[in-house]
Design a protein around this motif. Structure first.
Motif, PDB file in Angstrom:
ATOM      1  N   LYS A  74      64.429  44.443  39.362  1.00 43.33           N
ATOM      2  CA  LYS A  74      64.816  45.826  39.670  1.00 43.33           C
ATOM      3  C   LYS A  74      65.518  45.883  41.022  1.00 43.33           C
ATOM      4  O   LYS A  74      65.057  45.307  42.000  1.00 43.33           O
ATOM      5  N   VAL A  75      66.600  46.620  41.071  1.00 43.20           N
ATOM      6  CA  VAL A  75      67.417  46.604  42.288  1.00 43.20           C
ATOM      7  C   VAL A  75      67.134  47.826  43.161  1.00 43.20           C
ATOM      8  O   VAL A  75      67.085  48.942  42.669  1.00 43.20           O
ATOM      9  N   ASN A 106      69.539  49.272  49.955  1.00 43.12           N
ATOM     10  CA  ASN A 106      68.974  49.140  51.297  1.00 43.12           C
ATOM     11  C   ASN A 106      69.429  50.280  52.186  1.00 43.12           C
ATOM     12  O   ASN A 106      70.619  50.488  52.373  1.00 43.12           O
ATOM     13  N   HIS A 107      68.524  51.045  52.705  1.00 45.24           N
ATOM     14  CA  HIS A 107      68.851  51.981  53.775  1.00 45.24           C
ATOM     15  C   HIS A 107      67.533  52.472  54.348  1.00 45.24           C
ATOM     16  O   HIS A 107      66.581  52.682  53.606  1.00 45.24           O
ATOM     17  N   HIS A 163      66.810  53.995  41.977  1.00 45.10           N
ATOM     18  CA  HIS A 163      67.049  54.776  43.185  1.00 45.10           C
ATOM     19  C   HIS A 163      68.513  55.189  43.298  1.00 45.10           C
ATOM     20  O   HIS A 163      69.386  54.485  42.823  1.00 45.10           O
ATOM     21  N   GLN A 194      71.926  55.756  45.631  1.00 44.67           N
ATOM     22  CA  GLN A 194      72.475  54.888  46.671  1.00 44.67           C
ATOM     23  C   GLN A 194      73.568  55.636  47.391  1.00 44.67           C
ATOM     24  O   GLN A 194      74.129  56.598  46.872  1.00 44.67           O
ATOM     25  N   ARG A 198      79.564  50.544  44.464  1.00 43.52           N
ATOM     26  CA  ARG A 198      78.483  51.472  44.147  1.00 43.52           C
ATOM     27  C   ARG A 198      79.059  52.684  43.426  1.00 43.52           C
ATOM     28  O   ARG A 198      79.873  53.404  43.980  1.00 43.52           O
ATOM     29  N   VAL A 223      74.238  50.192  40.379  1.00 38.24           N
ATOM     30  CA  VAL A 223      73.474  50.232  41.614  1.00 38.24           C
ATOM     31  C   VAL A 223      73.562  48.867  42.295  1.00 38.24           C
ATOM     32  O   VAL A 223      73.535  47.842  41.622  1.00 38.24           O
ATOM     33  N   VAL A 224      73.713  48.888  43.603  1.00 37.10           N
ATOM     34  CA  VAL A 224      73.809  47.650  44.362  1.00 37.10           C
ATOM     35  C   VAL A 224      72.674  47.606  45.372  1.00 37.10           C
ATOM     36  O   VAL A 224      72.454  48.569  46.105  1.00 37.10           O
ATOM     37  N   GLY A 225      71.957  46.504  45.395  1.00 37.25           N
ATOM     38  CA  GLY A 225      70.874  46.414  46.366  1.00 37.25           C
ATOM     39  C   GLY A 225      70.107  45.118  46.249  1.00 37.25           C
ATOM     40  O   GLY A 225      70.552  44.178  45.596  1.00 37.25           O
ATOM     41  N   THR A 226      68.952  45.074  46.908  1.00 39.85           N
ATOM     42  CA  THR A 226      68.125  43.876  46.901  1.00 39.85           C
ATOM     43  C   THR A 226      67.207  43.925  45.690  1.00 39.85           C
ATOM     44  O   THR A 226      66.626  44.967  45.405  1.00 39.85           O
ATOM     45  N   PRO A 227      67.055  42.812  45.015  1.00 43.80           N
ATOM     46  CA  PRO A 227      66.100  42.800  43.904  1.00 43.80           C
ATOM     47  C   PRO A 227      64.675  42.966  44.417  1.00 43.80           C
ATOM     48  O   PRO A 227      64.361  42.567  45.535  1.00 43.80           O
TER      49      PRO A 227
END
Lengths: 373, 323, 548
Positions: C34-35, C38-39, C236, C238, C244, C249-253
């Motif tokens: 699941k991604v 980051n913020h 989430h 973003q 994006r 969605v772009v992020g950390t797994p």
């Protein structure tokens, strides 16, 4: 570990077909071709998607371990602090403070150490990359919806719930009284209001105690002070209560006795009021300049106790409703709407201040039927 | 400055400033927050000159110089100052010993400050007041049996000019130090006797909370009144000053005569509030001046939540390969 | 970190044991992948979650000793100052936790600080969601759950504050009862049933205790779990950026990066709360003394989250109180005591639907708005904060009056004016600022950013060199959505006939609102990144920057 995240194939190439009722299978898909140097395939440029060089990782490991060691010391400190301060000594506030700070300080250190260690671990030891993955298409396809609706309507028909009104209506009928049952069950949580909010223990001839000292007040104690004031309760000595009076009774019968110099009375004191069938001006129910008002604010019930002798204002410290003690406790400022009820007072044969009846109006917060008998 | 200039556009620069500000705030608060030690020391503050050796003639000089311009030469009052003949010596003692009189601005409420009139002069002034101004026995008496302020070393220090040789002077200095120690000890014993002499916490607490706390606050921190006046904080007040305030009703304060609250009952009340004020804070060194929920909410937001958010910023800060 | 190693045997054993029974390998992997974008502002909700966990754990500890009873006892515990004082068992048992249980004082302070931080983090989390438009479709239901959590948290806090039965806490209950009594017709009955008779009675603490440790936490836990599951399912939102979109969605797994970071964050949250509890005294009930209905202290306050109610009660005048057939309707209590609460929570709950009705936007939105790009919404949000903040400040007007030596009544008058004017001014100012920022964004997009380098041209003129923004910045700036409303588009159909729905009252209102919502916006139409002409540059430099 990282290879798990490497999906260098194109987006959605091998997404399996969805079966109704199962969630979409997800694949980490890469939106852009990854840079050659690594293969995490985020949309960021290669320079921002990287595995840390070994020396950075090694340094990160050291720093993280240092934090964890610190946390370990904190944890040990917590256990030690627990036994350093014996349980029979912490009741001394000073020792209690040391104990609190030792326990709390070491706990803080332990928690912060773990948190910081984990952050360093995640930031300096783990590779940094971002991946892209699709948001689920939320509405189901028309086909899925149709299939669901067909099945549901078929089932509804089979059940006969829509077709057989007698059965349906009697079932609803059966539910109604059960729905009311919980409400009925709550009835015994308390008595009905009745006139409880309107009556207080004050009655003709009852003396008054200074709250705290439990000593009845003589008129001469107060009337010789040009600007005296004191908070008082009815003189009741019920052995069931540590203070001789129940909290319920104290809450509604507490009064403020105020000595106002004769010249300062205002017109409101000439208003006619009736006490036990006897009519008279408000002034008639004071004694030598001593007037008694309910101490409970008519706004929402805080004790309106802040009395300024120079302005004769009685102010409630909660919401600043202000009443004029020299003018029948009329509201002069703030959110309260009605005056503080006056307690008619007089003096008995032995010179003690006594009530001459109950309050002129129900004391405490204004409620729906306060003005009704 | 170059170092800063070069980095001010760094993505973390803003966060760094926030964290720095928080640290400064925390350290600053820790530096200015009074500790309980200081607070205790403040409650013990100059010895009373005995009423027996006061000189009414000296008192008249003091009165004419410092009081008469507002209160009139005979104390009957003028447009700027009230009639003093009925107020009683307790009121005079209260106003002058807390530095509220002589006032620099008769139209404003005076805060507590260092007294202008020395203790000896005050004793003379009161002797003069009792003799020539007070009408009969009007007004409450000064409660001499209630402890006042602690002695201070300055009261005992010898003057160098009084001595011929250094040796004599040094001997006198030593002697005076011993005298001061003895006086302090005596005072502390007297204070302890008075405070410990009370035995009914419940009575003191109820008297204080039902009659005083609505203005002065549960811990004696003071509070707001109407028209810009305020009820002063009573941390520095000596037992005698509290007693005098109760019987004489300074400013807008109502009076609590000895008939309504007897001297013993007043002792319970005074003991309650003084003991409460002297108690160390069991919950930690920062007591937020015992203001209560407003200060707690403020700290919860400015320190608590901000620090946690700072941690979140650390965790999620962008990572670059060549930072 | 280069090669994936085979899972150790023991781990495989456990994994197989579970999978044999639940068939979890696929679901498990999907969830580990699941991604999460980051913020730091996406961590605010986590603060609330973690402080809630801390509240549960510390609360359980406190229940081991706390006695929710109002029976009056004479205190004979080891805290010397209050020995011999009559008090309720609730108060006495709280003293026991403070002074006869090692770490009891600390845990009580942890519980109280965590409560303050819990509600504070709920507020900032909600503000983040509001200002970024993250409440929009498909997340409206999660927003409603959030509003419910916020409301329950406040009530939960108020009840918890009341339990120790000390002087200020009892006054909180008294004010609650005063507000209940003001309710027309049924107020006295509700009060009698809630308190088991008159105030204070002998039941209220027992009943609040049940609500505080059982009913409300159970509801809260259920809602929080639902909130989290919906988030998990929908993923989430973003912020805009490269790659994006509403579809991606772009992020950390989740595993391993995000799990470790989120785990670490729990410890940070706990550390800050523990640190405050160790050194900053909070709610010293042993100093306040036990509750008596006849005493009060100056500077009386509820905990901060009830401050706005307290402020509203203070500043709302009694001008609207009335009687009907001799029955009293104290509007001065009802409006601030219940009405303001209704306005705040009702407004929060309805906003997503109001906005959707105005714009007619029915698309699923996964990319958060930058607050400046939705100026009206941002303005409304700031106006709301201003209103709330002023009510909250008004709740401490006596402390303000004393601290700054202002006339007490004057502070009330000032706040009465400010709660009306403040939000209006705040709205207008915020909107202007948003538009200004939009204009700057357009400039930056067109011209790049000011480099701080001053150069002298051969002609003698000085200019500041603009540099191209990074790709990410360009992407973020260019992502500005155009705010439109279907209400405006529908005005005239393609045959030039006016839409009849738009002529009716509701339609007209909607059109007016749509106009208000969309009219002020800086158009980015036709703006190409880095295409801008630097008006005060000479041609040489233009060429130079073009060659960049």
């Amino acid at each position: 570990m990282t290879e798990k995240n490497n999906n260098t194939s194109g987006a959605g190439e091998d997404t399996p077909e969805r079966v109704v009722g199962t969630p979409t299978a997800e694949q980490s898909v890469v939106t852009e071709a990854p840079a050659a140097q690594d293969d995490h395939g985020g949309p960021y440029k290669a320079s921002e998607t990287h595995v840390w060089p070994e020396e950075v990782q090694r340094r990160g490991e050291k720093v993280a371990s240092l934090w964890f060691l610190l946390a370990f010391l904190g944890g040990i400190g917590f256990l030690v602090s627990y036994f350093v301060f014996p349980v029979d000594e912490i009741a001394d506030p000073q020792i209690g403070q040391y104990s609190n700070m030792a326990l709390g300080g070491s706990l803080t250190l332990a928690m912060f150490g773990i948190g910081a260690g984990m952050t360093v671990w995640a930031r300096k030891v783990m590779p940094h990359y971002e991946v892209a993955s699709p948001y689920d298409e939320l509405p189901s396809s028309a086909e899925e919806k149709g299939s669901f609706s067909d099945f549901f309507m078929k089932g509804a028909d089979e059940s006969g719930f829509t077709k057989r009104p007698l059965m349906r209506r009697t079932l609803i009928l059966a539910m109604v009284p059960l729905g009311l049952a919980p409400i009925v069950l709550l009835r015994d949580t308390g008595p009905l209001p009745g006139d409880k909010l309107k009556n207080t223990p004050w009655e003709d001839g009852m003396r008054m105690y200074v709250e705290g000292t439990h000593r009845a007040i003589r008129a001469e104690d107060l009337e010789n002070d040009p600007y005296g004031m004191i908070s008082a309760l009815p003189a009741i000595d019920d052995e069931n209560y540590p203070h001789g009076i129940s909290l319920n009774d104290a809450a509604k019968s507490v009064i403020l006795l105020i000595k106002v110099p004769e010249d300062d009375w205002k017109q409101g004191m000439e208003e006619e009021i009736e006490v036990d069938g006897e009519s008279g001006q408000r002034l008639n129910w004071t004694h030598n300049g001593i007037v008694a008002y309910s101490k409970i604010c008519t706004h929402v019930g805080c004790p309106a106790a802040l009395y300024e002798r120079t302005t004769h204002r009685i102010l409630c410290p909660c919401h600043q409703s202000t009443f004029d003690a020299s003018d029948a406790a009329k509201v002069v400022f703030g959110p309260a709407h009605r005056p503080l009820p006056q307690l008619p007072i007089g003096v008995d044969d032995e010179g003690y201040l006594v009530a001459r009846g109950d309050f002129t109006a129900p004391p405490g917060p204004t409620f729906w039927d306060y003005a009704k008998d | 400055m170059k170092w800063i200039t070069a980095r001010r556009r760094h993505p973390l620069a803003g966060y760094a400033v926030v964290i720095l500000a928080l640290v400064l705030f925390g350290v600053g608060y820790a530096a200015v927050a009074p500790t309980s030690d200081q607070a205790q020391a403040q409650t013990l503050a100059a010895e009373v000159a005995s009423p027996d050796d006061a000189d009414a003639a000296e008192g008249k000089v003091v009165f004419d110089q410092t009081c008469a311009s507002c209160h009139g030469l005979d104390g009957s009052g003028t447009a700027t100052g009230p009639d003093l003949r009925e107020v009683g010596p307790a009121s005079i003692d209260f106003y002058v010993s807390t530095g509220r009189m002589p006032s620099s601005d008769p139209s404003a409420q005076m805060p507590r400050r260092e007294p202008v009139v020395s203790e000896e002069e005050l004793a003379d002034l009161i002797a003069y007041y009792n003799e020539s101004i007070r009408s009969g026995e009007a007004g409450p008496e000064i409660p001499y049996e209630v402890p006042d302020e602690a002695p201070e070393p300055e009261d005992f220090e010898p003057q160098r000019s009084d001595f011929e040789s250094d040796e004599e002077y040094e001997a006198a200095v030593e002697e005076s130090a011993a005298e001061y120690e003895a006086a302090l000890e005596e005072y502390e014993a007297e204070y302890e006797d008075y405070i410990q002499g009370a035995s009914d916490t419940d009575m003191g607490m109820r008297l204080y909370l039902t009659n005083c706390a609505h203005c002065h606050g549960w811990s004696g921190g003071g509070g707001a009144l109407t028209d810009g006046r305020w009820a002063p904080e009573i941390h520095d007040s000596t037992p005698r000053e509290i007693y005098e305030a109760m019987v004489s009703g300074p400013g807008a304060m109502p009076m609590f005569s000895d008939g309504v609250i007897s001297p013993e009952e007043k002792q319970e009340l005074i003991s309650y509030v003084k003991t409460l004020q002297a108690e160390p804070n069991a919950g930690g060194i920062f007591d937020l001046q015992r203001v209560g929920q407003v200060a707690e909410g403020f700290i919860g937001w400015t320190v608590g939540l901000s620090l946690i958010v700072a941690c979140a910023i650390w965790i999620t800060a962008k990572q670059r390969a060549h930072d | 970190m280069s090669k994936t190693t085979q899972a150790p045997k023991a781990l495989r054993g456990v994994g197989n044991f579970i999978d044999d029974r639940f068939h979890l390998a696929k679901t498990g992997e999907k969830n580990l992948r699941k991604v999460f974008p980051n913020h730091w502002s996406f961590m605010l909700g986590e603060i609330a979650l973690y402080s809630f966990i801390i509240l549960l754990v510390s609360g359980v500890f406190l229940t081991l000793w706390f006695k929710p009873s109002m029976v009056e006892v004479i205190y004979d515990g080891s805290y010397e100052r209050l020995q011999g004082v009559p008090m309720s068992e609730a108060y006495a048992s709280t003293l026991f936790i403070d002074f006869e249980v090692r770490g009891g004082f600390l845990v009580r302070q942890i519980h109280h600080w965590a409560a303050l931080i819990f509600v504070a983090s709920l507020v900032v989390h909600m503000l983040r969601v509001f200002f970024t438009g993250a409440f929009r479709k498909p997340r409206e239901i999660n927003w409603l759950i959030g509003v419910a959590i916020f409301m329950l948290a406040m009530i939960e806090g108020l009840f918890g504050y009341s339990l120790p039965d000390d002087l200020p806490s009892g006054m909180g209950v008294r004010i609650l009862q005063g507000v209940i009594l003001a309710v027309p017709l049924v107020g006295t009955y509700i009060s009698m049933f809630l308190f088991g008779g008159e105030f204070p009675g002998e039941d209220i603490i027992t009943r609040l205790y049940m609500l505080h440790v059982l009913a409300i936490p159970a509801l809260l836990l259920g809602l929080i779990v639902a909130h989290f599951m919906i988030l998990w399912h929908q993923k989430h939102t973003q912020y805009p950026g490269p790659g994006r979109t509403d579809k991606t969605v772009v992020g950390t797994p989740m595993f391993p990066g995000f799990a470790v970071k989120a785990g670490g964050f729990f410890f940070f949250t706990f550390a800050v709360i523990a640190g405050l509890s160790a050194f900053v005294q909070i709610n010293p009930i042993h100093l306040f003394g036990p509750f008596t209905p006849t005493s009060i202290t100056s500077g009386l306050q509820p905990d901060w989250y009830m401050g706005f109610m307290e402020g509203a009660l203070r500043i709302f005048p009694n001008w609207f109180d009335f009687s009907i057939f001799g029955y009293a309707v104290p509007m001065g209590v009802l409006v601030p005591g219940l009405g303001i609460m209704g306005v705040v929570f009702g407004g929060l709950a309805l906003w997503p639907f109001i906005e959707q009705w105005i714009t007619g936007d029915k698309r699923a939105r996964n990319v958060a708005d930058r607050p400046r790009n939705a100026p009206v919404r941002t303005g409304v949000g700031v106006a709301m904060i201003t209103f709330y903040g002023l009510c909250w400040l008004a709740g401490s007007n006596d402390i303000l009056s004393e601290t700054f030596s202002i006339n007490l009544y004057l502070t009330t008058y000032i706040f009465r004016v400010l709660v009306i004017l403040g939000p209006i001014v705040a709205f207008m100012v915020t909107k202007r600022i948003c538009l200004g920022l939009q204009r700057r964004d357009r400039d930056t997009l067109e011209h790049g950013y000011e480099s701080g380098t001053i150069r002298q041209l051969p002609s003698g003129e000085f200019i500041e060199v603009h540099k191209e923004s990074s790709e990410e910045t360009t992407d973020v700036l260019a992502s500005k959505p155009v705010i439109t409303s279907t209400a405006l588009a529908d005005e005239v159909d393609d045959k030039g006939v006016e839409n009849p729905a738009a002529r009716k009252g509701k339609g007209r209102l909607r059109r007016a609102l749509a106009h208000w919502y969309t009219k002020d916006n800086v158009s980015f139409e036709g703006v190409e990144p880095h295409s801008g002409h630097h008006l005060h540059h000479s041609k040489d430099v233009e060429k130079e920057s073009a060659a960049h």
